[in-house]
Design a protein around this motif. Structure first.
Motif, PDB file in Angstrom:
ATOM      1  N   TYR A 106     -10.286  33.177 -31.754  1.00 33.65           N
ATOM      2  CA  TYR A 106     -10.229  31.857 -31.109  1.00 33.65           C
ATOM      3  C   TYR A 106     -11.497  31.582 -30.306  1.00 33.65           C
ATOM      4  CZ  TYR A 106      -8.547  27.965 -28.283  1.00 33.65           C
ATOM      5  OH  TYR A 106      -8.421  26.743 -27.671  1.00 33.65           O
ATOM      6  N   LYS A 107     -12.031  32.620 -29.664  1.00 39.11           N
ATOM      7  CA  LYS A 107     -13.258  32.449 -28.880  1.00 39.11           C
ATOM      8  C   LYS A 107     -14.473  32.181 -29.774  1.00 39.11           C
ATOM      9  CE  LYS A 107     -11.894  35.072 -24.813  1.00 39.11           C
ATOM     10  NZ  LYS A 107     -12.089  36.287 -24.025  1.00 39.11           N
ATOM     11  N   ILE A 108     -14.457  32.690 -30.991  1.00 41.43           N
ATOM     12  CA  ILE A 108     -15.570  32.484 -31.913  1.00 41.43           C
ATOM     13  C   ILE A 108     -15.573  31.067 -32.472  1.00 41.43           C
ATOM     14  CG2 ILE A 108     -16.519  33.140 -34.180  1.00 41.43           C
ATOM     15  CD1 ILE A 108     -15.644  36.029 -33.511  1.00 41.43           C
ATOM     16  N   VAL A 109     -14.411  30.599 -32.872  1.00 37.46           N
ATOM     17  CA  VAL A 109     -14.332  29.273 -33.489  1.00 37.46           C
ATOM     18  C   VAL A 109     -13.104  28.523 -32.956  1.00 37.46           C
ATOM     19  CG1 VAL A 109     -13.193  30.153 -35.568  1.00 37.46           C
ATOM     20  CG2 VAL A 109     -14.401  27.995 -35.674  1.00 37.46           C
ATOM     21  N   LYS A 110     -13.358  27.387 -32.372  1.00 38.29           N
ATOM     22  CA  LYS A 110     -12.301  26.567 -31.766  1.00 38.29           C
ATOM     23  C   LYS A 110     -11.664  25.643 -32.807  1.00 38.29           C
ATOM     24  CE  LYS A 110     -12.951  27.848 -27.446  1.00 38.29           C
ATOM     25  NZ  LYS A 110     -12.518  29.141 -27.139  1.00 38.29           N
ATOM     26  N   PRO A 111     -10.459  25.165 -32.543  1.00 33.61           N
ATOM     27  CA  PRO A 111      -9.754  24.311 -33.494  1.00 33.61           C
ATOM     28  C   PRO A 111     -10.510  23.025 -33.852  1.00 33.61           C
ATOM     29  CG  PRO A 111      -8.344  24.826 -31.611  1.00 33.61           C
ATOM     30  CD  PRO A 111      -9.649  25.469 -31.371  1.00 33.61           C
ATOM     31  N   LYS A 112     -11.164  22.429 -32.883  1.00 33.97           N
ATOM     32  CA  LYS A 112     -11.900  21.190 -33.140  1.00 33.97           C
ATOM     33  C   LYS A 112     -12.993  21.431 -34.188  1.00 33.97           C
ATOM     34  CE  LYS A 112     -12.724  18.033 -29.904  1.00 33.97           C
ATOM     35  NZ  LYS A 112     -13.272  17.420 -28.679  1.00 33.97           N
ATOM     36  N   GLU A 113     -13.661  22.577 -34.088  1.00 34.64           N
ATOM     37  CA  GLU A 113     -14.702  22.919 -35.056  1.00 34.64           C
ATOM     38  C   GLU A 113     -14.103  23.158 -36.440  1.00 34.64           C
ATOM     39  OE1 GLU A 113     -18.270  26.205 -35.690  1.00 34.64           O
ATOM     40  OE2 GLU A 113     -17.051  26.290 -33.876  1.00 34.64           O
ATOM     41  N   LEU A 114     -12.992  23.881 -36.490  1.00 38.20           N
ATOM     42  CA  LEU A 114     -12.334  24.122 -37.777  1.00 38.20           C
ATOM     43  C   LEU A 114     -11.868  22.820 -38.410  1.00 38.20           C
ATOM     44  CD1 LEU A 114     -10.231  27.386 -37.319  1.00 38.20           C
ATOM     45  CD2 LEU A 114     -12.236  27.039 -38.750  1.00 38.20           C
ATOM     46  N   ALA A 129     -15.138  30.833 -46.627  1.00 37.15           N
ATOM     47  CA  ALA A 129     -15.172  29.886 -45.507  1.00 37.15           C
ATOM     48  C   ALA A 129     -15.526  30.618 -44.210  1.00 37.15           C
ATOM     49  CB  ALA A 129     -13.824  29.175 -45.382  1.00 37.15           C
ATOM     50  N   ILE A 130     -14.900  31.758 -43.979  1.00 38.05           N
ATOM     51  CA  ILE A 130     -15.160  32.536 -42.764  1.00 38.05           C
ATOM     52  C   ILE A 130     -16.597  33.039 -42.753  1.00 38.05           C
ATOM     53  CG2 ILE A 130     -14.550  34.667 -41.533  1.00 38.05           C
ATOM     54  CD1 ILE A 130     -11.620  34.105 -42.654  1.00 38.05           C
ATOM     55  N   GLU A 131     -17.061  33.505 -43.895  1.00 38.72           N
ATOM     56  CA  GLU A 131     -18.439  33.979 -43.986  1.00 38.72           C
ATOM     57  C   GLU A 131     -19.426  32.862 -43.640  1.00 38.72           C
ATOM     58  OE1 GLU A 131     -21.041  35.598 -47.618  1.00 38.72           O
ATOM     59  OE2 GLU A 131     -19.196  36.745 -47.263  1.00 38.72           O
ATOM     60  N   ARG A 132     -19.171  31.671 -44.118  1.00 41.09           N
ATOM     61  CA  ARG A 132     -20.052  30.528 -43.814  1.00 41.09           C
ATOM     62  C   ARG A 132     -20.004  30.159 -42.337  1.00 41.09           C
ATOM     63  NH1 ARG A 132     -19.914  26.313 -48.891  1.00 41.09           N
ATOM     64  NH2 ARG A 132     -20.568  27.826 -50.459  1.00 41.09           N
ATOM     65  N   ILE A 133     -18.837  30.232 -41.758  1.00 45.75           N
ATOM     66  CA  ILE A 133     -18.703  29.940 -40.325  1.00 45.75           C
ATOM     67  C   ILE A 133     -19.512  30.958 -39.521  1.00 45.75           C
ATOM     68  CG2 ILE A 133     -17.072  29.954 -38.377  1.00 45.75           C
ATOM     69  CD1 ILE A 133     -14.967  28.838 -40.453  1.00 45.75           C
ATOM     70  N   LEU A 134     -19.344  32.230 -39.850  1.00 47.68           N
ATOM     71  CA  LEU A 134     -20.069  33.286 -39.134  1.00 47.68           C
ATOM     72  C   LEU A 134     -21.577  33.169 -39.359  1.00 47.68           C
ATOM     73  CD1 LEU A 134     -17.710  36.324 -39.766  1.00 47.68           C
ATOM     74  CD2 LEU A 134     -18.063  35.095 -37.626  1.00 47.68           C
ATOM     75  N   ALA A 136     -23.259  30.417 -39.954  1.00 46.31           N
ATOM     76  CA  ALA A 136     -23.740  29.269 -39.182  1.00 46.31           C
ATOM     77  C   ALA A 136     -23.884  29.618 -37.700  1.00 46.31           C
ATOM     78  CB  ALA A 136     -22.794  28.088 -39.360  1.00 46.31           C
ATOM     79  N   LYS A 137     -23.065  30.532 -37.224  1.00 48.52           N
ATOM     80  CA  LYS A 137     -23.111  30.958 -35.820  1.00 48.52           C
ATOM     81  C   LYS A 137     -24.012  32.180 -35.628  1.00 48.52           C
ATOM     82  CE  LYS A 137     -18.604  29.232 -34.512  1.00 48.52           C
ATOM     83  NZ  LYS A 137     -18.979  28.551 -33.296  1.00 48.52           N
ATOM     84  N   ASN A 138     -24.635  32.609 -36.715  1.00 51.21           N
ATOM     85  CA  ASN A 138     -25.492  33.790 -36.697  1.00 51.21           C
ATOM     86  C   ASN A 138     -24.710  35.035 -36.250  1.00 51.21           C
ATOM     87  OD1 ASN A 138     -27.910  34.957 -37.341  1.00 51.21           O
ATOM     88  ND2 ASN A 138     -28.822  34.637 -35.325  1.00 51.21           N
ATOM     89  N   LEU A 139     -23.496  35.151 -36.724  1.00 49.73           N
ATOM     90  CA  LEU A 139     -22.623  36.272 -36.370  1.00 49.73           C
ATOM     91  C   LEU A 139     -22.179  37.087 -37.584  1.00 49.73           C
ATOM     92  CD1 LEU A 139     -20.257  34.460 -33.842  1.00 49.73           C
ATOM     93  CD2 LEU A 139     -22.080  36.070 -33.297  1.00 49.73           C
ATOM     94  N   LEU A 140     -22.876  36.945 -38.685  1.00 48.74           N
ATOM     95  CA  LEU A 140     -22.477  37.631 -39.904  1.00 48.74           C
ATOM     96  C   LEU A 140     -22.422  39.132 -39.660  1.00 48.74           C
ATOM     97  CD1 LEU A 140     -21.660  36.710 -42.668  1.00 48.74           C
ATOM     98  CD2 LEU A 140     -23.985  37.057 -43.432  1.00 48.74           C
TER      99      LEU A 140
END
Length: 163
Positions: A106-114, A129-134, A136-140
């Motif tokens: 939840y701290k990594i990606v908030k509902p509004k962003e999802l 989808a999760i890989e792309r989110i990470l 984009a956040k440079n958290l891969l």
């Protein structure tokens, strides 16, 4: 990252159905519901898989969250059932495959962003989808990516020392 298995898929489906049902059965806004759910005691049972030893249903998850936080009518913005289903599924898939707690995810990606990513990502495999989110956040959390990151830090420190 671990592979999704039968237990993981059951947990994803259970949480997704609970999120979907929240659109009609809760009074709070979708974002408030999701925050409460992801920080609730019941999400900890989903995190450690203990809940699979029970016969709990999606409706029961909603009741447990309401028991913990009480009834409220805070907020009015409701997401669609499809958005909520996908968000619930993605959160649980993320938590399960990356071995992270609901709170951490939840701290990594908030509902509004999802919600903003729903149209672009809902047809992708959840892992993509999760890989792309990470990404984009440079958290891969890829070993090769991590080695490159550490090497870049080493190079920059070495360059500073040489100058």
């Amino acid at each position: 990252m671990k592979k999704i298995d039968k237990d993981g898929l059951l947990l994803c489906e259970l949480q997704a159905k609970a999120f979907e049902m929240s659109a009609e059965s809760t009074e709070v806004s979708s974002e408030i519901f999701i925050r409460r759910f992801m920080n609730s005691q019941i999400s900890k049972s989903l995190d450690n898989g203990v809940i699979l030893q029970t016969n709990i249903q999606a409706k029961d998850l909603l009741e447990r969250v309401e028991e913990q936080y009480g009834e409220s009518q805070y907020g009015s913005k409701k997401y669609t059932q499809n958005e909520l289903y996908w968000i619930g599924y993605i959160y649980r898939y993320f938590s399960y495959t990356y071995d992270m707690s609901s709170v951490q995810v939840y701290k990594i990606v908030k509902p509004k962003e999802l919600r903003g990513l729903f149209l672009a990502y809902h047809t992708l495999d959840p892992s993509q989808a999760i890989e792309r989110i990470l990404e984009a956040k440079n958290l891969l959390r890829d070993d090769e990516q991590e080695l490159k990151r550490q090497y870049e830090i080493f190079r920059s420190v070495r360059n500073i020392e040489m100058n």
